[in-house]
Design a protein around this motif. Structure first.
Motif, short mmCIF file in Angstrom:
data_model
loop_
_atom_site.label_atom_id
_atom_site.label_comp_id
_atom_site.label_asym_id
_atom_site.label_seq_id
_atom_site.Cartn_x
_atom_site.Cartn_y
_atom_site.Cartn_z
N GLU A 212 -40.59 -4.58 62.52
CA GLU A 212 -39.65 -5.71 62.52
C GLU A 212 -38.64 -5.48 61.42
O GLU A 212 -38.99 -5.10 60.29
CB GLU A 212 -40.37 -7.03 62.30
CG GLU A 212 -39.42 -8.22 62.28
CD GLU A 212 -40.11 -9.55 62.01
OE1 GLU A 212 -39.43 -10.59 62.05
OE2 GLU A 212 -41.34 -9.52 61.74
N GLY A 213 -37.36 -5.69 61.74
CA GLY A 213 -36.32 -5.52 60.74
C GLY A 213 -34.96 -5.37 61.39
O GLY A 213 -34.76 -5.73 62.56
N ALA A 229 -38.94 -5.69 53.79
CA ALA A 229 -39.42 -5.19 52.50
C ALA A 229 -38.54 -4.08 51.96
O ALA A 229 -38.89 -3.42 50.98
CB ALA A 229 -40.86 -4.71 52.63
N ASP A 230 -37.40 -3.84 52.65
CA ASP A 230 -36.39 -2.84 52.27
C ASP A 230 -36.91 -1.40 52.43
O ASP A 230 -36.41 -0.48 51.79
CB ASP A 230 -35.91 -3.05 50.84
CG ASP A 230 -34.53 -2.42 50.62
OD1 ASP A 230 -33.76 -2.36 51.59
OD2 ASP A 230 -34.25 -1.96 49.51
#
Length: 372
Positions: A212-213, A229-230
């Motif tokens: 997810e992102g 969370a980069d």
């Protein structure tokens, strides 16, 4: 003296008439080539540019140099036809001429594939996301490779080579490559599916069982996703093509849903009043979408009366959505305080008999029995 005489006699026996006609043909076609390059082609280009469809113009640009070269070859070939050349040599010349024509056609198609690629690039940049810009360079290179391969194959056939063996060899080689690179091909076709169906594009927020992102890059082998969370996750396209993909960036509105539990001691009229005021507050809020707003006394849970809230915000941006959610929570708390209604917390009530001494004595007896 005899050598000089024989050389002079050989020159006189040359077919000067045919040579003169052949030279005149070549000269006329050479002059036409100059006229065509300087005048006729420019006139045709001006007419073609007025057309709303640019394919014809691109084709003219692609075939400009091949056509000029062909006119020169044509003049040379027509001039040779007037010369008394033996049939065996003429057969070879005809084969060379046909091979050159095939190469010229392949040259023009090769150039046309390049101009068409540039046209598609311009179209893709005018689109919203330019997602097709990924597939265009690949398709252009593949088209050029096919054109070159077909040109070489046809020229080889023209010279009498058996192309069936060549095609069979390419088929067997292609099968071997496909078997050796199944994983790569699976990812490649997964990338083709992603580009064709476009379930997401660069910059979209997606959620799958794997990741997810935000999508950062899409290639034919993999897709790069920047998580919240980069961290950067590279997912094979074969995996994404076979998973359910939720594209949160395609939301038109964004949902807020939660439940407020109030104490069991709250009277029914107070519950109705709280539900009414919360619904009015949502209806009057400018950032709340009015199409669907639910505020209902939903159930009697273990330790509270539950009021269910279900509505949507007009904005889908995460930070703005959270700001609105915070406002809604604070407004609900204020309404509860103004109405004198307390929020419930998990609790358990313990009831004693009227004779507490007898109850405690029975508890002690049970403990003694368990200790034995």
């Amino acid at each position: 003296m005899d050598f000089t005489y024989n050389w002079y006699y050989a020159i006189l026996r040359l077919p000067w008439t045919e040579i003169g006609i052949a030279f005149a043909i070549f000269l006329v076609i050479f002059v036409f080539r100059k006229i065509f390059t300087r005048y006729i082609f420019k006139i045709i280009m001006k007419i073609a540019k007025k057309s709303p469809v640019s394919i014809f113009t691109n084709m003219l640009v692609a075939f400009e140099k091949p056509v000029r070269f062909f006119i020169g070859i044509l003049g040379f070939y027509l001039a040779i036809l007037y010369l008394p050349i033996p049939n065996e040599l003429m057969t070879v010349i005809n084969t060379i001429y046909r091979s050159i024509v095939i190469i010229i056609i392949g040259w023009g198609l090769f150039n046309f594939s390049s101009t068409t690629s540039s046209l598609f690039h311009r179209i893709s940049h005018k689109m919203e996301d330019g997602a097709d810009s990924m597939i265009i360079p690949f398709m252009s290179k593949l088209t050029r490779f096919v054109i070159v391969l077909l040109t070489i194959t046809v020229v080889a056939y023209e010279w009498g080579y058996d192309i069936n063996g060549l095609i069979a060899g390419l088929g067997i080689g292609g099968l071997a490559v496909a078997l050796a690179a199944q994983e790569t091909l699976s990812n490649f076709f997964g990338g083709v599916i992603i580009v064709a169906e476009r379930p997401f594009k660069k910059g979209d927020w997606i959620e799958t069982p794997t990741v997810e992102g935000l999508v950062e890059d899409i290639t034919f082998r993999s897709t790069e996703v920047r998580t919240f969370a980069d961290s950067l996750v590279t997912v094979p396209n074969k995996t994404l093509a076979n998973e359910a993909i939720t594209n949160w960036s395609e939301m038109q509105v964004r949902r807020i849903s939660f439940t407020v539990g109030i104490e069991y001691a709250t009277p029914p009229d107070k519950i109705e009043k709280v539900v009414q005021r919360i619904e009015e507050m949502l209806q009057n809020h400018e950032e709340v979408d009015k199409e669907l707003i639910l505020v209902k006394f939903s159930q009697l849970s273990d330790s509270s009366y539950d009021i269910f809230l279900y509505f949507f915000t007009k904005t889908t941006a995460w930070v703005e959505w959270y700001d609105i959610k915070q406002q809604m929570n604070l407004n609900v708390i204020r309404i509860l305080e103004e109405e004198g209604v307390n929020v419930a917390f998990p609790s358990r009530s313990l009831y004693f008999e009227k004779n507490p001494e007898a109850f405690l004595a029975s508890v002690d007896r049970n403990e003694d029995d368990q200790s034995k």
